[in-house]
Design an enzyme around this catalytic site. Sequence first.
Site, PDB file in Angstrom:
ATOM      1  N   ASN A 177       4.678  -5.515   9.804  1.00  0.00           N
ATOM      2  CA  ASN A 177       5.865  -4.806  10.258  1.00  0.00           C
ATOM      3  C   ASN A 177       7.146  -5.542   9.840  1.00  0.00           C
ATOM      4  O   ASN A 177       8.116  -4.929   9.386  1.00  0.00           O
ATOM      5  CB  ASN A 177       5.818  -4.658  11.787  1.00  0.00           C
ATOM      6  CG  ASN A 177       7.021  -3.907  12.311  1.00  0.00           C
ATOM      7  OD1 ASN A 177       7.212  -2.742  11.985  1.00  0.00           O
ATOM      8  ND2 ASN A 177       7.858  -4.590  13.081  1.00  0.00           N
ATOM      9  N   THR A 178       7.115  -6.857   9.954  1.00  0.00           N
ATOM     10  CA  THR A 178       8.302  -7.647   9.595  1.00  0.00           C
ATOM     11  C   THR A 178       8.547  -7.592   8.098  1.00  0.00           C
ATOM     12  O   THR A 178       9.690  -7.477   7.640  1.00  0.00           O
ATOM     13  CB  THR A 178       8.105  -9.107  10.082  1.00  0.00           C
ATOM     14  OG1 THR A 178       7.873  -9.066  11.492  1.00  0.00           O
ATOM     15  CG2 THR A 178       9.305  -9.970   9.793  1.00  0.00           C
ATOM     16  N   LYS A 198      18.470 -13.328 -11.169  1.00  0.00           N
ATOM     17  CA  LYS A 198      17.561 -13.624 -10.053  1.00  0.00           C
ATOM     18  C   LYS A 198      18.307 -14.448  -9.009  1.00  0.00           C
ATOM     19  O   LYS A 198      18.948 -15.437  -9.335  1.00  0.00           O
ATOM     20  CB  LYS A 198      16.336 -14.400 -10.542  1.00  0.00           C
ATOM     21  CG  LYS A 198      15.344 -14.735  -9.418  1.00  0.00           C
ATOM     22  CD  LYS A 198      14.042 -15.287  -9.966  1.00  0.00           C
ATOM     23  CE  LYS A 198      14.003 -16.780 -10.089  1.00  0.00           C
ATOM     24  NZ  LYS A 198      13.800 -17.492  -8.822  1.00  0.00           N
ATOM     25  N   GLN A 233       9.205 -28.378 -15.080  1.00  0.00           N
ATOM     26  CA  GLN A 233       8.213 -27.379 -15.491  1.00  0.00           C
ATOM     27  C   GLN A 233       7.147 -28.067 -16.328  1.00  0.00           C
ATOM     28  O   GLN A 233       7.452 -28.790 -17.256  1.00  0.00           O
ATOM     29  CB  GLN A 233       8.870 -26.257 -16.310  1.00  0.00           C
ATOM     30  CG  GLN A 233       9.879 -25.425 -15.524  1.00  0.00           C
ATOM     31  CD  GLN A 233       9.219 -24.413 -14.602  1.00  0.00           C
ATOM     32  OE1 GLN A 233       8.016 -24.477 -14.344  1.00  0.00           O
ATOM     33  NE2 GLN A 233      10.001 -23.492 -14.076  1.00  0.00           N
ATOM     34  N   ARG A 291      10.965 -22.318 -21.990  1.00  0.00           N
ATOM     35  CA  ARG A 291      11.845 -23.322 -22.592  1.00  0.00           C
ATOM     36  C   ARG A 291      12.045 -23.025 -24.056  1.00  0.00           C
ATOM     37  O   ARG A 291      11.065 -22.809 -24.780  1.00  0.00           O
ATOM     38  CB  ARG A 291      11.255 -24.740 -22.431  1.00  0.00           C
ATOM     39  CG  ARG A 291      11.293 -25.253 -20.996  1.00  0.00           C
ATOM     40  CD  ARG A 291      12.733 -25.428 -20.508  1.00  0.00           C
ATOM     41  NE  ARG A 291      12.832 -25.864 -19.120  1.00  0.00           N
ATOM     42  CZ  ARG A 291      12.925 -25.044 -18.067  1.00  0.00           C
ATOM     43  NH1 ARG A 291      12.908 -23.738 -18.230  1.00  0.00           N
ATOM     44  NH2 ARG A 291      13.043 -25.528 -16.851  1.00  0.00           N
ATOM     45  N   ASP A 311      20.173 -20.293  -9.975  1.00  0.00           N
ATOM     46  CA  ASP A 311      19.799 -21.411  -9.103  1.00  0.00           C
ATOM     47  C   ASP A 311      20.992 -22.351  -8.986  1.00  0.00           C
ATOM     48  O   ASP A 311      21.047 -23.403  -9.623  1.00  0.00           O
ATOM     49  CB  ASP A 311      18.574 -22.138  -9.676  1.00  0.00           C
ATOM     50  CG  ASP A 311      17.337 -21.249  -9.671  1.00  0.00           C
ATOM     51  OD1 ASP A 311      17.241 -20.373  -8.783  1.00  0.00           O
ATOM     52  OD2 ASP A 311      16.478 -21.420 -10.547  1.00  0.00           O
ATOM     53  N   HIS A 329       6.450 -13.284   3.315  1.00  0.00           N
ATOM     54  CA  HIS A 329       5.093 -13.296   3.868  1.00  0.00           C
ATOM     55  C   HIS A 329       5.209 -13.414   5.383  1.00  0.00           C
ATOM     56  O   HIS A 329       5.696 -14.430   5.900  1.00  0.00           O
ATOM     57  CB  HIS A 329       4.283 -14.477   3.300  1.00  0.00           C
ATOM     58  CG  HIS A 329       2.878 -14.501   3.804  1.00  0.00           C
ATOM     59  ND1 HIS A 329       2.187 -15.659   4.039  1.00  0.00           N
ATOM     60  CD2 HIS A 329       2.041 -13.494   4.131  1.00  0.00           C
ATOM     61  CE1 HIS A 329       0.974 -15.357   4.486  1.00  0.00           C
ATOM     62  NE2 HIS A 329       0.865 -14.060   4.547  1.00  0.00           N
ATOM     63  N   THR A 350       2.614 -21.911  -8.744  1.00  0.00           N
ATOM     64  CA  THR A 350       2.181 -22.728  -9.889  1.00  0.00           C
ATOM     65  C   THR A 350       2.182 -24.220  -9.578  1.00  0.00           C
ATOM     66  O   THR A 350       1.667 -25.007 -10.353  1.00  0.00           O
ATOM     67  CB  THR A 350       3.056 -22.457 -11.126  1.00  0.00           C
ATOM     68  OG1 THR A 350       4.421 -22.492 -10.721  1.00  0.00           O
ATOM     69  CG2 THR A 350       2.731 -21.118 -11.741  1.00  0.00           C
ATOM     70  N   ARG A 399      17.542 -23.192 -15.945  1.00  0.00           N
ATOM     71  CA  ARG A 399      18.290 -24.313 -16.523  1.00  0.00           C
ATOM     72  C   ARG A 399      18.610 -24.206 -18.010  1.00  0.00           C
ATOM     73  O   ARG A 399      19.707 -24.619 -18.410  1.00  0.00           O
ATOM     74  CB  ARG A 399      17.562 -25.621 -16.187  1.00  0.00           C
ATOM     75  CG  ARG A 399      17.703 -25.957 -14.706  1.00  0.00           C
ATOM     76  CD  ARG A 399      16.706 -26.967 -14.230  1.00  0.00           C
ATOM     77  NE  ARG A 399      15.365 -26.387 -14.175  1.00  0.00           N
ATOM     78  CZ  ARG A 399      14.301 -27.030 -13.730  1.00  0.00           C
ATOM     79  NH1 ARG A 399      14.416 -28.285 -13.328  1.00  0.00           N
ATOM     80  NH2 ARG A 399      13.129 -26.430 -13.701  1.00  0.00           N
ATOM     81  N   ASP A 444      14.390 -13.013  -5.104  1.00  0.00           N
ATOM     82  CA  ASP A 444      13.178 -13.849  -5.092  1.00  0.00           C
ATOM     83  C   ASP A 444      13.024 -14.544  -3.746  1.00  0.00           C
ATOM     84  O   ASP A 444      13.281 -15.728  -3.614  1.00  0.00           O
ATOM     85  CB  ASP A 444      13.277 -14.869  -6.234  1.00  0.00           C
ATOM     86  CG  ASP A 444      11.976 -15.629  -6.471  1.00  0.00           C
ATOM     87  OD1 ASP A 444      10.929 -15.209  -5.929  1.00  0.00           O
ATOM     88  OD2 ASP A 444      12.009 -16.637  -7.190  1.00  0.00           O
ATOM     89  N   LEU A 445      12.609 -13.761  -2.738  1.00  0.00           N
ATOM     90  CA  LEU A 445      12.517 -14.325  -1.384  1.00  0.00           C
ATOM     91  C   LEU A 445      11.078 -14.583  -0.952  1.00  0.00           C
ATOM     92  O   LEU A 445      10.842 -15.060   0.151  1.00  0.00           O
ATOM     93  CB  LEU A 445      13.228 -13.402  -0.383  1.00  0.00           C
ATOM     94  CG  LEU A 445      14.745 -13.321  -0.573  1.00  0.00           C
ATOM     95  CD1 LEU A 445      15.367 -12.381   0.456  1.00  0.00           C
ATOM     96  CD2 LEU A 445      15.398 -14.698  -0.487  1.00  0.00           C
ATOM     97  N   LYS A 446      10.125 -14.268  -1.803  1.00  0.00           N
ATOM     98  CA  LYS A 446       8.707 -14.564  -1.550  1.00  0.00           C
ATOM     99  C   LYS A 446       8.336 -14.333  -0.084  1.00  0.00           C
ATOM    100  O   LYS A 446       7.950 -15.235   0.644  1.00  0.00           O
ATOM    101  CB  LYS A 446       8.377 -16.000  -1.956  1.00  0.00           C
ATOM    102  CG  LYS A 446       8.587 -16.259  -3.443  1.00  0.00           C
ATOM    103  CD  LYS A 446       8.079 -17.630  -3.863  1.00  0.00           C
ATOM    104  CE  LYS A 446       8.216 -17.860  -5.348  1.00  0.00           C
ATOM    105  NZ  LYS A 446       9.609 -18.026  -5.807  1.00  0.00           N
TER     106      LYS A 446
HETATM  107  O1  C5P Z   1      15.311 -23.672 -14.473  1.00  0.00           O
HETATM  108  P1  C5P Z   1      14.023 -22.944 -14.744  1.00  0.00           P
HETATM  109  O2  C5P Z   1      14.083 -22.115 -16.022  1.00  0.00           O
HETATM  110  O3  C5P Z   1      12.823 -23.836 -14.677  1.00  0.00           O
HETATM  111  O4  C5P Z   1      13.936 -21.913 -13.549  1.00  0.00           O
HETATM  112  C1  C5P Z   1      12.820 -21.100 -13.349  1.00  0.00           C
HETATM  113  C2  C5P Z   1      13.013 -20.223 -12.151  1.00  0.00           C
HETATM  114  O5  C5P Z   1      11.792 -19.569 -11.893  1.00  0.00           O
HETATM  115  C3  C5P Z   1      13.378 -20.938 -10.873  1.00  0.00           C
HETATM  116  O6  C5P Z   1      14.216 -20.055 -10.121  1.00  0.00           O
HETATM  117  C4  C5P Z   1      12.066 -21.142 -10.172  1.00  0.00           C
HETATM  118  O7  C5P Z   1      12.170 -21.162  -8.781  1.00  0.00           O
HETATM  119  C5  C5P Z   1      11.300 -19.905 -10.604  1.00  0.00           C
HETATM  120  N1  C5P Z   1       9.859 -20.065 -10.585  1.00  0.00           N
HETATM  121  C6  C5P Z   1       9.194 -21.019 -11.316  1.00  0.00           C
HETATM  122  N2  C5P Z   1       7.841 -21.101 -11.286  1.00  0.00           N
HETATM  123  C7  C5P Z   1       7.158 -20.260 -10.551  1.00  0.00           C
HETATM  124  C8  C5P Z   1       7.803 -19.282  -9.802  1.00  0.00           C
HETATM  125  C9  C5P Z   1       9.166 -19.217  -9.849  1.00  0.00           C
HETATM  126  O8  C5P Z   1       9.809 -21.816 -12.013  1.00  0.00           O
HETATM  127  N3  C5P Z   1       5.865 -20.317 -10.572  1.00  0.00           N
END
Ligand code: C5P
Length: 236
Positions: free
Chosen positions: A74-75, A39, A191, A182, A17, A70, A121, A212, A66-68
């Site tokens: 077809n796309t 990622k 988070q 963490r 990130d 939707h 989340t 992070r 991680d492009l989620k």
């Molecule tokens: O920095 P951190 O450890 O919080 O990063 C978590 C990664 O996981 C980030 O790329 C965040 O976009 C992703 N993520 C998340 N919670 C989710 C889905 C994805 O933190 N529910």
Amino acid sequence: MEHANITPRDRLIVALDLRAVSAAEAMIARLGDAVTFYKIGYQLAYAGGLPLVRQLVGAGKKVFVDLKLHDIGNTVARGVESVASLGGTFLTVHAYPQTMKAAAEARAGSDLKILAVTVLTSYDDGDLHAAGYRLGVSDLVEARARQAQIFGIDGLVCSPEEASSLRKIVGHKMQLVTPGIRTAGSATGDQKRIMTPARAIAAGADYLVVGRPVLEAADPKAAADGIIAEIMQALA
Ligand code: C5P
């Protein structure tokens, strides 16, 4: 506890990130052999980071794109094919039936695995209601996990707190990938529902996504090695 045959090192996915490709390349160089799985999400992908998928794969690494996705089926299918051609290992889609069906069919014959995001989340019951849903978060997560299984989705992205209940629903055929990790004593940032690497593994997570706590560590390589050591202990 039953775990798929994945090495402890491969279970750590470092989220790149970062704002610029140059910063990502510097971090990858710093992490060296310590990290085998990365990622790439919106921030880096839309800053020119998608070619990194091929570069990393060429260097023997695995990449979670991680492009989620939707969109209409077809796309989604054509997008999945493009990501598969880059050599990615995981690609996320939102857990809508049409989207999951299209993605699962389009990845057939490639090494790409599709992960479904059940409910973001950041959503609580009120947010779902405001978006027009009748179900609350836990019911919708469960319903979508069951649908993901039916459509042949390879895994789910979930909070570590959801891992043990989702494991009971989907069994061991699906991979559970959990962010919100963490290490003891590290800053939580934004988070809210967090777990240590060891607890997330014990709860049934197959892969841990960590941003992070590695990227912002004084010594990112040592931080990654510390997490991998914790994963190894939890699996022992
Ligand atoms: O920095 P951190 O450890 O919080 O990063 C978590 C990664 O996981 C980030 O790329 C965040 O976009 C992703 N993520 C998340 N919670 C989710 C889905 C994805 O933190 N529910």
